[in-house]
Design an enzyme around this catalytic site. Structure first.
Site, PDB file in Angstrom:
ATOM      1  N   HIS A 225       0.981  -1.308   0.043  1.00 48.68           N
ATOM      2  CA  HIS A 225       0.086   0.091   0.006  1.00 48.68           C
ATOM      3  C   HIS A 225       0.771   1.327   0.260  1.00 48.68           C
ATOM      4  O   HIS A 225       1.990   1.135   0.216  1.00 48.68           O
ATOM      5  CB  HIS A 225      -0.941   0.087   1.193  1.00 48.68           C
TER       6      HIS A 225
ATOM      7  N   HIS B 246       0.933   5.745   1.152  1.00 48.35           N
ATOM      8  CA  HIS B 246       0.107   6.856   1.608  1.00 48.35           C
ATOM      9  C   HIS B 246       0.738   8.406   1.088  1.00 48.35           C
ATOM     10  O   HIS B 246       1.826   8.290   0.670  1.00 48.35           O
ATOM     11  CB  HIS B 246       0.262   7.013   3.271  1.00 48.35           C
TER      12      HIS B 246
ATOM     13  N   TYR C 253      11.524   4.550  -0.034  1.00 54.61           N
ATOM     14  CA  TYR C 253      10.453   4.847  -0.791  1.00 54.61           C
ATOM     15  C   TYR C 253       9.708   5.869  -0.099  1.00 54.61           C
ATOM     16  O   TYR C 253       8.567   5.595   0.090  1.00 54.61           O
ATOM     17  CB  TYR C 253       9.972   3.649  -1.470  1.00 54.61           C
TER      18      TYR C 253
END
Length: 164
Positions: A42, A44, A134
């Site tokens: 996932h 954000h 990342y």
């Protein structure tokens, strides 16, 4: 989030496609990336859209579509295509829904940026925020917003040495 929580978002091919998709979408539908973290299953982010533009979901849809097309050869799982996925022309990379929150004020913004940057530690992927590559955390360290040791090291005990 990825479909079925696949651990693929940090793969080079997906990262490259995601970077290109964002660039392509931003050229036609601008937005500023305020904070971002990419995790294996996932991500954000916080974006600022131009004034009087609230078309966040359209941008995400385009990004997801471009990534899915670019990576279909290696990531499309034909055995996961069900009637619903076929009907809505969905890939097997992304889940259908996402969570959206409108930032209310500067305190809310700061809290969410911290949450985003701390997320790899929260999920046990690394022990220090600085260790996760990342993330916009590194950009913010370079700008002097954070220090490299922000949020500490999960492996070190909090408090003094009580053993002596």
């Amino acid at each position: 989030m990825t479909y079925r929580r696949q651990q693929i978002l940090c793969d080079l091919q997906i990262r490259t496609a995601l970077r290109q998709a964002i660039k392509t979408v931003r050229e036609k539908y601008p937005f500023k990336i305020e904070a971002w973290v990419l995790l294996p299953d996932h991500l954000h982010c916080i974006w600022t859209l131009p004034p009087d533009d609230v078309n966040y979901s359209f941008r995400w849809g385009m990004i997801k579509r471009l990534v899915s097309r670019a990576c279909a050869k290696d990531y499309k799982r034909h055995d996961w295509i069900n009637a619903s996925k076929r009907k809505y022309r969905e890939s097997t990379i992304w889940q259908r829904r996402y969570w959206e929150h409108q930032i209310r004020n500067e305190q809310d913004f700061a809290r969410h940026v911290d949450y985003i940057h701390y997320n790899p530690v929260k999920h046990g992927i690394c022990n220090r925020v600085m260790d996760w590559p990342y993330s916009t955390f590194h950009r913010e360290v370079a700008r002097g917003i954070y220090t490299e040791d922000w949020a500490g090291d999960k492996t070190k005990p909090v408090g003094g040495d009580f053993g002596e």
